[in-house]
Design an enzyme around this catalytic site. Structure first.
Site, short mmCIF file in Angstrom:
data_model
loop_
_atom_site.label_atom_id
_atom_site.label_comp_id
_atom_site.label_asym_id
_atom_site.label_seq_id
_atom_site.Cartn_x
_atom_site.Cartn_y
_atom_site.Cartn_z
N HIS A 101 -41.82 143.42 93.37
CA HIS A 101 -42.30 143.63 92.00
C HIS A 101 -43.80 143.89 91.98
O HIS A 101 -44.55 143.22 92.68
CB HIS A 101 -42.07 142.37 91.16
CG HIS A 101 -40.68 142.19 90.66
ND1 HIS A 101 -39.68 141.66 91.45
CD2 HIS A 101 -40.10 142.47 89.46
CE1 HIS A 101 -38.57 141.59 90.74
NE2 HIS A 101 -38.79 142.08 89.53
N ASN A 133 -44.28 139.29 100.66
CA ASN A 133 -43.69 139.19 99.31
C ASN A 133 -43.24 137.77 99.00
O ASN A 133 -43.44 137.29 97.88
CB ASN A 133 -42.50 140.16 99.20
CG ASN A 133 -41.82 140.12 97.84
OD1 ASN A 133 -42.46 139.96 96.81
ND2 ASN A 133 -40.50 140.26 97.84
MG LIG Z 1 -42.46 139.74 94.72
#
Ligand SMILES: [Mg+2]
Ligand SMILES: [Mg+2]
Lengths: 255, 255
Positions: A101, A133
Site C-alpha cells: 500500500h 513492507n
Molecule cells: Mg504495507
C-alpha cells in the site's frame, strides 16, 4: 541574446498559437489524477504505479471502528485506468513482491469505503515483504498514525523512487526490475513526506526515504533525508503553499 | 462481490470527499503541459525530458523561409520548469550525447519564433550522435517532412522510451543511463507516431521505434512497430478521437 520568448518573428504565417489544431485528435496523456474519498493519487501510466499519493490524517481517521476489518478486503484492479497501463493481481503473482500500500489501509479505519479504496492496485507498488513492507516500512506507517493521534492535522505524501547508481564503468544508471505481463516497476526506494500541524498551528516537516529491501531494525530517524533530495529525485515539490522558512522543525529527531 | 465503488459505508464520519482538505497546501505535481506556437509538450520532471511532443505539420510549415536559419539558434534552458527538474546545457557537456530535438527544428521553418522554441532543452533528449541523431533518426525526420509536403495534414507525436530487457538472472529490468548533475535520462529508444490525412480526408497511421544507438543505413520500414507496443511501453494513447477501424492503412510500407 535571443530567447524563444523575445525572438522577433520574421514569419510567413501569423504568430498565433496552433494548439487547437495540434490536439484535434486527442492528447496522448493528461488524465493522471484520481480523487478517492480520503486520498488523492497521481498515476504513472509508464511504470503502472503511482507517482505519489497524498493523504490528510487526523485522530478520528486512524481510530479503529468496530466492523471495519482489513482482513475482509481484497486487492482489485483500478478499472479507471486503461488496460494497457493497469497493474493486475496476476502481475504480482510469483514475483516475490508484496502488493505494498502507498496510502496505508489502517490510515482510513473510520470508513469501510475509504479503506476499501486503498486496496485499488493503483495505490500499490511492488515491495519486498519480509524486512520491508512487513517491518521497517510498516513501522514508519505506524509512526505516522501515532503522529496523527497527537496533532491537529497530518498530511502524508508517499511514493516510489527510482534512484541512480554509479557503476564500475564510471557512468550513472537507473535500474529497476519490472514484474508481470504489464511490466509493473519495482521501485528502488520509497519516500514519505510528513507535514505536521500541531494544536498551536505550528508546522513541522519530516521526510523519509527507505530502500526497497530487507532493513535492520533501527530507529526511523536514520531514514530522514533532506526534502530537496526527494524533490529532485521524484520530480515533485511538496507543500509548496508553505514557505520553507516558516517550519518550526525540519527533520528533527523523529522517534 | 464488493468493489470500492459499490462498498456499503458503515462509517463514523459522513462519506464526503476530502479533496479540498487534502490538497490545502498544494499538489506535489500537476503542471506538466507546455504549449508553444507550433507544438505541445508533456514534461516528465523525473527524467528531465519530455513524455511526448505533439506537432501538426503542413506543407507551409516545413517550407524554408529566407532568413530563418537553424545555424543561428542556440539550445537554452526551459526556465518555466523548476530548477530541480530542468536539464541544462552543462548536463550534456562531455556526456558523449547530442541534444536531440524531439519536435525537429526543420519542421518549423515558417517562423523564427516557432523554430527557436524547438531549441528549449525541454524539447531535447540525449541521443547518440553518429549513426543515430545525425543519420537514421534524421532520415526519419526528413521522411516526415516529405509526408507533410504531400498530404493535407500530418500529426506527429515523438517521445522517449525506456524499454525493459530480460537479464541472465531470468528477471526483466529497465536500465538507462543518466547524465549530468541533474541526472537527465538517456532513453533506450525513441518513438514517432504519424497520423497522415490526405487531400481526400483519408487517414493513415505509421508508428516507428528506433533504438538510441548507431544504426545501419536500412529502410525506415524496418522500424515500424505495432501502435499498441508503443502505447503500452510509453504509457500513452495516440489519436484517441479517431476510431482504429477507420484508418485506411496502418503501418503500410513507408518508403
Ligand atoms: Mg504495507
Ligand atoms: Mg536531431
Amino acid at each position: 541574446k535571443q530567447t524563444p520568448a523575445s525572438a522577433s518573428t520574421s514569419s510567413s504565417t501569423p504568430p498565433v498559437s496552433n494548439v487547437g489544431q495540434i490536439v484535434k485528435y486527442g492528447f496522448p496523456s493528461t488524465d493522471n489524477l484520481r480523487s478517492y474519498d480520503d486520498f488523492i493519487l497521481s498515476y504513472d501510466r509508464r511504470t503502472r504505479t503511482a507517482n505519489w499519493v497524498l493523504e490528510h490524517l487526523t485522530q478520528d481517521k486512524v481510530t479503529r471502528v468496530k466492523g471495519i476489518e482489513r482482513s475482509k478486503m481484497k486487492f482489485i484492479e483500478d478499472t479507471s485506468i486503461h488496460e494497457f497501463h493497469r497493474s493486475t493481481n496476476k502481475d504480482y503473482q510469483g514475483s516475490g513482491y508484496d502488493r505494498g500500500h502507498l496510502a496505508a489501509a489502517a490510515n482510513h479505519r473510520h470508513s469501510e469505503k475509504a479503506m476499501n479504496q486503498t486496496f485499488l492496485l493503483s495505490n500499490t507498488a511492488p515491495q519486498v515483504g519480509e524486512g520491508f513492507n512487513r517491518n521497517a516500512w510498516n513501522n514508519l506507517e505506524k509512526y505516522v498514525r501515532a503522529v496523527a493521534r497527537n496533532n491537529k492535522n497530518v498530511y502524508v505524501c508517499t511514493g516510489p523512487l527510482y534512484l541512480p547508481r554509479k557503476e564500475p564503468d564510471g557512468k550513472t544508471y537507473v535500474k529497476y526490475e519490472v514484474i508481470g505481463q504489464n511490466h509493473v516497476a519495482v521501485p528502488t526506494h520509497f519516500f514519505k513526506v510528513l507535514l505536521i500541524e500541531n494544536e498551536k498551528g505550528q508546522f513541522d516537516l519530516q521526510s523519509y526515504v527507505m530502500p526497497n529491501q530487507p532493513l535492520p531494525d533501527i530507529k526511523l530517524q536514520h531514514f530522514l533525508v533532506p526534502l530537496e533530495t526527494i524533490e529532485r529525485a521524484a520530480g515533485l515539490l511538496f507543500y509548496q503553499n508553505i514557505p520553507k522558512t516558516s517550519y518550526r522543525k525540519i527533520n528533527a529527531a523523529a522517534s
